[in-house]
Design a protein around this motif. Sequence first.
Motif, short mmCIF file in Angstrom:
data_model
loop_
_atom_site.label_atom_id
_atom_site.label_comp_id
_atom_site.label_asym_id
_atom_site.label_seq_id
_atom_site.Cartn_x
_atom_site.Cartn_y
_atom_site.Cartn_z
N MET A 1 0.84 -1.10 -0.03
CA MET A 1 0.05 -0.01 0.01
C MET A 1 0.85 1.17 0.18
SD MET A 1 -3.29 -0.51 2.44
CE MET A 1 -2.41 -1.22 3.81
N SER A 2 0.54 2.17 -0.70
CA SER A 2 1.22 3.48 -0.78
C SER A 2 0.41 4.63 -1.14
CB SER A 2 2.26 3.65 -1.78
OG SER A 2 1.87 2.49 -3.09
N SER A 3 0.84 5.78 -0.71
CA SER A 3 0.29 6.89 -0.83
C SER A 3 0.70 7.93 -2.16
CB SER A 3 0.05 7.89 0.60
OG SER A 3 -0.83 8.76 0.44
N LEU A 4 -0.14 8.01 -2.90
CA LEU A 4 0.56 8.52 -4.25
C LEU A 4 -0.16 9.86 -4.51
CD1 LEU A 4 0.46 5.19 -5.88
CD2 LEU A 4 2.30 6.13 -5.24
N ARG A 5 0.77 10.85 -4.87
CA ARG A 5 0.30 12.23 -5.48
C ARG A 5 -0.18 12.10 -6.84
NH1 ARG A 5 3.02 18.11 -4.70
NH2 ARG A 5 1.69 19.07 -5.71
N ILE A 6 -1.23 12.68 -7.41
CA ILE A 6 -1.77 12.78 -8.53
C ILE A 6 -1.26 14.22 -9.09
CG2 ILE A 6 -3.29 12.76 -10.36
CD1 ILE A 6 -4.82 10.76 -8.44
N VAL A 7 -0.32 14.54 -10.23
CA VAL A 7 0.04 15.83 -10.47
C VAL A 7 -0.39 16.14 -11.86
CG1 VAL A 7 2.08 15.67 -9.03
CG2 VAL A 7 2.41 14.88 -11.34
N SER A 8 -1.13 14.97 -12.65
CA SER A 8 -1.33 15.50 -13.88
C SER A 8 -2.59 14.41 -14.40
CB SER A 8 -0.25 15.48 -14.76
OG SER A 8 -0.86 15.70 -16.18
N VAL A 9 -3.48 14.90 -15.35
CA VAL A 9 -4.62 13.76 -15.61
C VAL A 9 -4.52 13.98 -17.08
CG1 VAL A 9 -5.83 14.15 -13.31
CG2 VAL A 9 -6.40 15.67 -15.27
N HIS A 10 -5.11 12.93 -17.74
CA HIS A 10 -5.51 12.78 -18.89
C HIS A 10 -7.04 12.77 -19.07
CE1 HIS A 10 -1.70 11.39 -21.10
NE2 HIS A 10 -1.66 12.57 -20.79
N ARG A 11 -7.83 13.51 -19.96
CA ARG A 11 -9.27 13.43 -19.87
C ARG A 11 -9.75 12.91 -21.16
NH1 ARG A 11 -7.44 18.21 -17.92
NH2 ARG A 11 -7.96 18.93 -16.07
N GLU A 12 -10.72 12.28 -20.94
CA GLU A 12 -11.60 11.84 -22.25
C GLU A 12 -12.80 12.12 -22.43
OE1 GLU A 12 -11.13 7.47 -22.60
OE2 GLU A 12 -12.69 7.09 -21.21
N HIS A 53 -3.66 4.58 -1.87
CA HIS A 53 -4.28 6.13 -1.60
C HIS A 53 -3.68 7.04 -2.48
CE1 HIS A 53 -6.50 4.76 2.08
NE2 HIS A 53 -5.01 4.30 2.44
N PHE A 54 -4.52 7.74 -3.26
CA PHE A 54 -4.30 8.71 -3.99
C PHE A 54 -4.75 10.06 -3.74
CE2 PHE A 54 -4.40 4.90 -6.60
CZ PHE A 54 -3.21 5.13 -7.42
N TYR A 55 -3.92 11.21 -3.87
CA TYR A 55 -4.59 12.46 -3.51
C TYR A 55 -3.82 13.42 -4.54
CZ TYR A 55 0.36 12.90 -1.53
OH TYR A 55 1.79 12.98 -1.35
N THR A 56 -4.43 15.00 -4.06
CA THR A 56 -3.83 16.02 -5.06
C THR A 56 -3.55 17.02 -3.96
OG1 THR A 56 -5.95 17.18 -5.35
CG2 THR A 56 -5.47 15.36 -7.02
N ILE A 57 -2.78 17.91 -4.57
CA ILE A 57 -2.53 19.11 -3.56
C ILE A 57 -2.60 20.34 -4.50
CG2 ILE A 57 -0.67 20.36 -2.30
CD1 ILE A 57 0.69 17.69 -1.64
N GLY A 58 -3.54 21.32 -4.14
CA GLY A 58 -3.42 22.38 -4.70
C GLY A 58 -2.21 23.31 -4.95
N ASP A 59 -1.93 23.75 -6.23
CA ASP A 59 -0.78 24.66 -6.53
C ASP A 59 -0.82 25.78 -5.78
OD1 ASP A 59 0.66 23.42 -8.27
OD2 ASP A 59 0.07 24.35 -10.16
N THR A 60 -2.00 26.51 -5.59
CA THR A 60 -1.88 27.68 -5.04
C THR A 60 -2.28 27.68 -3.31
OG1 THR A 60 -2.47 28.84 -6.93
CG2 THR A 60 -2.88 30.06 -4.93
N SER A 61 -3.45 26.75 -3.26
CA SER A 61 -4.15 26.60 -1.86
C SER A 61 -3.09 25.87 -0.80
CB SER A 61 -5.44 26.25 -2.05
OG SER A 61 -5.41 24.68 -2.41
N LYS A 62 -2.37 24.69 -1.51
CA LYS A 62 -1.44 23.80 -0.96
C LYS A 62 -2.14 22.87 -0.12
CE LYS A 62 2.17 25.92 -2.37
NZ LYS A 62 2.56 25.47 -3.79
#
Length: 98
Positions: A1-12, A53-62
């Motif tokens: 198990m790990s905790s991974l930060r998502i920094v980019s996405v592809h959309r369809e 676990h996946f998460y994001t961090i806001g560029d400005t809001s942190k």
Amino acid sequence: MSSLRIVSVHRELVADPSVHWHVSAIGIGAHPDRIDRWLTLPDALDAIDGGDHFYTIGDTSKMLARVHRSVCPLCLHHVIGSTSENVPDNNLHNLPSK
Ligand SMILES: [Zn+2]
């Protein structure tokens, strides 16, 4: 198990029942400027089921937003989304596409 930060996405684009967007792949990286690897949506769902676990961090809001499995309210497919409650910049759908 790990905790991974998502920094980019592809959309369809999904056309049925009405036009809307899905996140089709996520870019994982410790730093927003460098993507270490990409996971497709099925791979990401498998990883979540496996305990990652996946998460994001806001560029400005942190601010951190957890990313979880969800069901698209429009087409009822299994997708992933973030619990962005207060700020828009950590919303999974608002991440840059690289
Ligand atoms: Zn959908």
